[in-house]
Design a protein around this motif. Structure first.
Motif, PDB file in Angstrom:
ATOM      1  N   PHE A 124      17.107  61.565  81.372  1.00 19.32           N
ATOM      2  CA  PHE A 124      17.489  62.961  81.160  1.00 19.32           C
ATOM      3  C   PHE A 124      16.400  63.697  80.397  1.00 19.32           C
ATOM      4  O   PHE A 124      16.023  64.821  80.760  1.00 19.32           O
ATOM      5  N   GLY A 125      15.868  63.050  79.362  1.00 22.31           N
ATOM      6  CA  GLY A 125      14.811  63.678  78.560  1.00 22.31           C
ATOM      7  C   GLY A 125      13.585  63.993  79.392  1.00 22.31           C
ATOM      8  O   GLY A 125      13.023  65.090  79.308  1.00 22.31           O
ATOM      9  N   VAL A 126      13.185  63.034  80.225  1.00 19.79           N
ATOM     10  CA  VAL A 126      11.988  63.257  81.043  1.00 19.79           C
ATOM     11  C   VAL A 126      12.241  64.381  82.043  1.00 19.79           C
ATOM     12  O   VAL A 126      11.406  65.267  82.223  1.00 19.79           O
ATOM     13  N   ILE A 127      13.419  64.364  82.677  1.00 20.67           N
ATOM     14  CA  ILE A 127      13.705  65.403  83.671  1.00 20.67           C
ATOM     15  C   ILE A 127      13.748  66.761  83.001  1.00 20.67           C
ATOM     16  O   ILE A 127      13.275  67.756  83.550  1.00 20.67           O
ATOM     17  N   ARG A 128      14.279  66.803  81.768  1.00 21.45           N
ATOM     18  CA  ARG A 128      14.326  68.067  81.039  1.00 21.45           C
ATOM     19  C   ARG A 128      12.912  68.606  80.803  1.00 21.45           C
ATOM     20  O   ARG A 128      12.632  69.781  81.040  1.00 21.45           O
ATOM     21  N   LEU A 129      12.017  67.715  80.368  1.00 16.65           N
ATOM     22  CA  LEU A 129      10.644  68.152  80.123  1.00 16.65           C
ATOM     23  C   LEU A 129       9.998  68.648  81.412  1.00 16.65           C
ATOM     24  O   LEU A 129       9.313  69.667  81.434  1.00 16.65           O
ATOM     25  N   ILE A 130      10.263  67.917  82.508  1.00 16.26           N
ATOM     26  CA  ILE A 130       9.689  68.326  83.788  1.00 16.26           C
ATOM     27  C   ILE A 130      10.240  69.688  84.199  1.00 16.26           C
ATOM     28  O   ILE A 130       9.522  70.558  84.686  1.00 16.26           O
ATOM     29  N   PRO A 138      11.576  61.381  74.512  1.00 14.81           N
ATOM     30  CA  PRO A 138      11.844  60.209  75.343  1.00 14.81           C
ATOM     31  C   PRO A 138      11.096  58.969  74.876  1.00 14.81           C
ATOM     32  O   PRO A 138      11.571  57.854  75.082  1.00 14.81           O
ATOM     33  N   ARG A 164       6.592  63.645  90.650  1.00 15.00           N
ATOM     34  CA  ARG A 164       5.438  64.104  89.864  1.00 15.00           C
ATOM     35  C   ARG A 164       4.170  64.001  90.704  1.00 15.00           C
ATOM     36  O   ARG A 164       3.292  64.858  90.647  1.00 15.00           O
ATOM     37  N   TYR A 210       3.964  62.903  81.782  1.00  9.39           N
ATOM     38  CA  TYR A 210       5.226  62.250  82.156  1.00  9.39           C
ATOM     39  C   TYR A 210       4.977  61.006  82.996  1.00  9.39           C
ATOM     40  O   TYR A 210       5.766  60.082  82.969  1.00  9.39           O
ATOM     41  N   ASP A 221       8.589  72.364  82.319  1.00  9.07           N
ATOM     42  CA  ASP A 221       7.226  72.475  82.836  1.00  9.07           C
ATOM     43  C   ASP A 221       7.189  73.322  84.107  1.00  9.07           C
ATOM     44  O   ASP A 221       6.383  74.232  84.256  1.00  9.07           O
ATOM     45  N   ILE A 222       8.124  73.035  85.030  1.00 12.64           N
ATOM     46  CA  ILE A 222       8.140  73.762  86.301  1.00 12.64           C
ATOM     47  C   ILE A 222       8.530  75.206  86.095  1.00 12.64           C
ATOM     48  O   ILE A 222       8.001  76.109  86.715  1.00 12.64           O
ATOM     49  N   GLU A 265      10.157  72.907  73.208  1.00 11.65           N
ATOM     50  CA  GLU A 265      10.789  71.584  73.148  1.00 11.65           C
ATOM     51  C   GLU A 265      11.446  71.349  71.790  1.00 11.65           C
ATOM     52  O   GLU A 265      12.377  70.574  71.669  1.00 11.65           O
ATOM     53  N   LEU A 317      13.005  73.567  69.839  1.00 13.51           N
ATOM     54  CA  LEU A 317      14.064  74.485  69.459  1.00 13.51           C
ATOM     55  C   LEU A 317      15.401  73.958  69.947  1.00 13.51           C
ATOM     56  O   LEU A 317      15.496  73.332  70.994  1.00 13.51           O
ATOM     57  N   ASP A 318      16.445  74.247  69.172  1.00 11.20           N
ATOM     58  CA  ASP A 318      17.765  73.721  69.505  1.00 11.20           C
ATOM     59  C   ASP A 318      18.520  74.627  70.460  1.00 11.20           C
ATOM     60  O   ASP A 318      19.544  74.251  70.980  1.00 11.20           O
ATOM     61  N   TYR A 374      17.216  62.842  72.863  1.00 13.38           N
ATOM     62  CA  TYR A 374      16.620  62.862  74.212  1.00 13.38           C
ATOM     63  C   TYR A 374      15.408  63.773  74.299  1.00 13.38           C
ATOM     64  O   TYR A 374      14.690  63.771  75.287  1.00 13.38           O
ATOM     65  N   LYS A 375      15.203  64.587  73.246  1.00 10.72           N
ATOM     66  CA  LYS A 375      14.025  65.461  73.300  1.00 10.72           C
ATOM     67  C   LYS A 375      12.736  64.689  73.062  1.00 10.72           C
ATOM     68  O   LYS A 375      11.649  65.223  73.227  1.00 10.72           O
TER      69      LYS A 375
END
Lengths: 427, 147
Positions: free
Chosen positions: B22-28, A10, A341, A65, B31-32, B55, B57-58, A7-8
């Protein structure tokens, strides 16, 4: 293999969705063994989305995004359209290519040309010209006289006007003085009140033309976008209240005077009263959504072709049937984060024109989604309008991508109307 | 046959779409979070800024750490800055304030603490603006506006 589906990243998941769906469709559409053309379409579209995404990330074209979300939405739409109708799917493929090129074109045009806020009269004039052309040359397709056919190529002018309308509102809210009455004679026309009246006149002229074309959905969309902009950017409360009252009165009058609106309302309240006639569309849509259950029937296993206008207005019902309620909720969630966004970009940009433009785009995409998804799930009265990025239809898809390009340009921060222009104005 | 494959794949399909969201929301979210920090950064304290791409790192790690007084770094949960990197020792290093100067001290960590690419020889060093500090695989930038 599974590492790729992390998921990292997308964008890998996006490709996986396309490959799974089109791999499945290869066996579905043809009774023969294997349909290479379908697989090819899937591969090309995934590669195209990946390349565009990489360009946006590598070139630092602002928010990365936005396009990712939109790529997922248009993939889902494209999969569904291809599954419903091979030929429509192929045309949608061409429209997607055109849409992405126009996305880049509008991105660069918006950054290169610094004077977008100066053409307020051009935006109004072009809109009205397009309306008049539609009325004169328009062709009736599917109940609304809102198509222009030029040499076998047909398009819906109201879709282009959506862009012009937002640009017009942004110009006005940057500087209400830009909407000046050319003469100085009746003094009150050049006061703040006069300018508000002009704004309202321009907006309601738009609405009246759309009314003549019978585009109820777009009427609703324009009015709500207008209200949102007034709510955010107008300091007083009067304009907001007056317009809200006017809209409520118009809606009430429409209900009693216009047969179409009354029918829409009655169907909304009780579609089962005339299920074989007027309520047929919405009833079929509800049956389809119900048939899907949580996970859907699986792509290619349902019967979404029973719904009328399934390619355009009712695509959400088809997605809900074959990908399930979870698929439908995923679509809504994607629109949520897209609108979110958009709002974040509104807060980030400095210039008022940019702010108003970004807000217009974000609100328009959000409200358009609400109107049509609410319509097909019988949450609000159904009005025919396309689902942005998903529905079949060239004009709609291309317009959505142009708006996305503008939003992308705004998010990149390269489109700041560098204080310089403002200073010159004040001097 | 087609229906069977289709009905198996639909679960995978739904799962992948939700992983994507989920991935996109995580990135957002990441970002925030970095955006919020810039706003609260009013006190003018020095801070450590992460150089690595978070992004990739585990483990959980912040983009920035404020340095107000004594701060310890390590893999153990009782440290002020917890880094779950296997190359970081349980108690790895600490940063002290001595007469308005910030002193980085290595606590006999296995893999050592690096300052600007060189291992800390005497076990401690004074920090100045722009210094690069490395614990395990993680790089930080020491930022001090006062200097």
């Amino acid at each position: 293999m599974l590492r790729l589906l992390n998921y990292k990243h997308p964008v890998n998941l996006l490709v996986a969705v396309d490959i799974i769906a089109f791999g499945l469709l290869c066996y579905h559409n043809s009774s023969k063994a294997f349909d290479w053309k379908t697989l090819l379409a899937g591969v090309i579209i995934s590669v195209l989305f990946c390349i565009t995404y990489l360009i946006i990330v590598k070139k630092g074209m602002g928010d990365e995004y936005l396009f990712l979300i939109v790529a997922m939405l248009s993939s889902l739409g494209f999969i569904m359209i291809y599954r419903l109708d091979n030929e429509a799917g192929f045309r949608q493929f061409i429209w997607l290519l055109l849409g992405i090129s126009l996305f880049f074109l509008s991105y660069f045009a918006f950054i290169k040309i610094k004077t977008w806020s100066k053409f307020i009269y051009f935006y109004i004039g072009a809109s009205f010209l397009l309306y008049i052309l539609t009325l004169v040359l328009g062709t009736d397709i599917g109940g609304s006289k809102n198509w222009i056919i030029v040499g076998g190529f047909r398009f819906q002018p109201s879709e282009i006007i959506k862009v012009l309308f937002i640009l017009f509102l942004a110009c006005y809210f940057k500087d209400p003085d830009s909407l000046r009455f050319p003469l100085n004679k009746p003094k009150f026309l050049n006061t703040r009140l006069g300018r508000s009246l002009f704004l309202m006149a321009a907006v309601y002229m738009n609405v009246a033309f759309l009314f003549l074309q019978g585009e109820w959905g777009t009427v609703l969309l324009f009015l709500l976008v207008f209200l949102a902009e007034v709510y955010v950017f107008d300091k007083g409360k009067v304009l907001m209240l007056v317009n809200s009252a006017a809209i409520i009165i118009c809606a009430a009058a429409g209900y009693f005077l216009v047969y179409h609106i009354k029918v829409r309302f009655d169907i909304w309240l009780n579609p089962w009263a005339d299920i074989s006639g007027k309520g047929y569309q919405i009833a079929q849509s509800l049956f389809a959504i119900a048939a899907g259950g949580f996970f859907g029937t699986g792509i290619g296993s349902g019967r979404p072709d029973l719904i009328p206008a399934v390619n355009t207005d009712f695509i959400f019902s088809a997605i809900s049937e074959e990908m399930g309620i979870f698929g439908g909720m995923a679509v809504i969630l994607l629109f949520f984060i897209l609108a979110y966004r958009g709002f974040k970009i509104v807060m980030k940009v400095e210039d008022k024109f940019n702010k108003a433009l970004a807000l217009g785009i974000a609100v328009q995409i959000g409200i358009q989604t609400f109107i049509i998804i609410g319509g097909v799930t019988k949450l609000v009265p159904l009005t025919g309008i396309t689902l942005p990025f998903i529905s079949y239809g060239g004009s709609s898809l291309v317009t959505s991508f142009i708006l996305l390009g503008l939003l992308q340009a705004l998010s990149s921060g390269k489109a700041q109307r560098s204080g310089g222009v403002d200073k010159l104005d004040r001097e | 046959m087609f229906d069977l494959i289709s009905s198996i794949l639909k679960y995978i399909f739904t799962l992948i779409i939700y992983l994507f969201i989920f991935g996109v929301i995580r990135l957002i979210y990441l970002d925030i979070k970095s955006m919020n920090f810039k706003k609260s950064e009013n006190e003018g304290y020095p801070y450590l800024k992460l150089i690595n791409q978070r992004e990739n790192l585990d483990f959980k790690i912040e983009e920035t750490y404020m340095l107000k007084n004594h701060i310890s770094v390590g893999r153990g949960n009782n440290n002020d800055i917890v880094i779950k990197d296997p190359f970081v020792s349980g108690k790895h290093a600490e940063i002290n304030v001595v007469d308005n100067n910030f002193v980085l001290r290595d606590l006999n960590s296995k893999n050592g603490t690096f300052l600007n690419g060189e291992i800390l020889q005497e076990g401690f060093a004074y920090l100045k603006d722009g210094d690069k500090i490395k614990f395990g695989l993680i790089d930080f930038l020491f930022v001090d506006y006062k200097a």
